[in-house]
Design a protein around this motif. Structure first.
Motif, short mmCIF file in Angstrom:
data_model
loop_
_atom_site.label_atom_id
_atom_site.label_comp_id
_atom_site.label_asym_id
_atom_site.label_seq_id
_atom_site.Cartn_x
_atom_site.Cartn_y
_atom_site.Cartn_z
N ASN A 109 0.85 -1.19 0.00
CA ASN A 109 0.00 0.00 0.00
C ASN A 109 0.88 1.24 0.00
N TYR A 111 0.65 5.37 0.63
CA TYR A 111 -0.15 6.49 1.13
C TYR A 111 0.57 7.79 0.80
N HIS A 120 -11.93 -1.62 8.44
CA HIS A 120 -12.33 -2.83 7.72
C HIS A 120 -11.74 -4.05 8.42
N ASP A 122 -9.86 -7.87 7.45
CA ASP A 122 -9.19 -8.63 6.38
C ASP A 122 -9.71 -10.05 6.48
N MET A 167 -0.76 -9.70 13.28
CA MET A 167 -2.15 -9.91 13.60
C MET A 167 -2.41 -11.41 13.52
N ARG A 172 -6.75 -11.47 14.52
CA ARG A 172 -6.74 -11.59 13.06
C ARG A 172 -7.98 -10.94 12.43
N HIS A 176 -9.81 -2.49 11.65
CA HIS A 176 -8.65 -1.62 11.74
C HIS A 176 -8.61 -0.69 10.53
N ILE A 178 -6.35 3.15 8.79
CA ILE A 178 -5.33 4.20 8.89
C ILE A 178 -6.05 5.54 8.73
N ARG A 194 4.09 7.06 2.57
CA ARG A 194 4.23 5.87 3.41
C ARG A 194 3.93 4.61 2.61
N ASN A 196 3.18 0.49 3.17
CA ASN A 196 2.90 -0.58 4.11
C ASN A 196 2.86 -1.89 3.35
N ARG A 200 0.72 -12.21 3.63
CA ARG A 200 -0.49 -12.97 3.90
C ARG A 200 -0.40 -14.39 3.35
#
Ligand code: MD3
Ligand code: FE
Length: 203
Positions: A109, A111, A120, A122, A167, A172, A176, A178, A194, A196, A200
């Motif tokens: 990701n 930003y 949201h 995951d 997580m 999990r 969460h 940003i 930024r 991230n 997964r």
């Protein structure tokens, strides 16, 4: 040097400053090559809203979202296979979550100054028993952690470049997001912003 003890917030484990400046810079260098193969794109939600975060992926599958909905798929929206997950990230996964299955997807990701990610869960991955590991690079971000259902009280914490989050277990499936990034808070990325990375086990 003794490692800084992990901090746990609502079951999310935070390893502050887990990557030193050299390791962060090396990771950014591998990401520069990666995005030449798989450029950032701006996902569109099923409702047709452009997300403010730019995304791309590495691994056997990557996360995409468009008018057809969100899913993991074997190809970038432009049609090419995703690049490999950087070796240093696979090594970090083995160190931090040794008991987990190997990751098959890394969501990246980006930003810029105004970007945010709404609250949201995951839950698009096939095996929700497997953890997610996140690495923050560049400008600081205000991370918000909620509950297993939408709403309720939340806690916020600033994530800094080099921080690693895990997580797993009950955490999990916590909501969460940003809320914002702090422009100019890091010199890792010359143009600011930024990154991230989330590793997964998607399939
Ligand atoms: C908690 N990314 O990509 S990373 C995401 O900083 C995502 O870009 C945020 O949420 C970011 O889905 C937060 C921390 C994170 C990642 C995955 C989680 C927290 C999580 C999965 C479950 C619970
Ligand atoms: Fe998430």
């Amino acid at each position: 040097m003794e490692p800084t003890p992990a901090l746990t917030i609502r079951g999310v484990v935070l390893y502050r400053d887990r990557l030193d400046t050299a390791a962060q810079a090396a990771l950014v260098a591998s990401l520069r090559e990666l995005v030449q193969v798989a450029p950032f794109f701006r996902p569109v939600t099923a409702r047709g809203q452009q997300m403010s975060v730019r995304m791309t992926s590495a691994g056997a599958v990557g996360w995409v979202s468009d008018r057809a909905g969100y899913r993991y798929q074997e190809r970038h929206p432009a049609g090419q296979a995703w690049p490999d997950i950087p070796e240093s990230l696979l090594a970090l996964w083995k160190q931090v979550v040794p008991e987990a299955r190997p990751p098959d997807s890394c969501l990246i990701n980006f930003y810029d100054a105004g970007a945010r990610m709404g609250m949201h869960q995951d839950r698009d991955e096939a095996d929700l028993e497997q953890p997610v590991m996140s690495v923050s690079l560049g400008d600081d971000a205000l991370f918000r952690i909620g509950n297993l259902t939408r709403g309720g009280r939340t806690e916020s914490i600033w994530l800094n470049s080099g921080d690693v989050l895990v997580m797993g277990g009950a955490a999990r499936l916590v909501y969460h997001g940003i809320d914002r990034v702090r422009p100019g808070s890091s010199s890792l990325l010359p143009q600011g912003g930024r990154l991230n990375l989330t590793l997964r086990v998607a399939r």
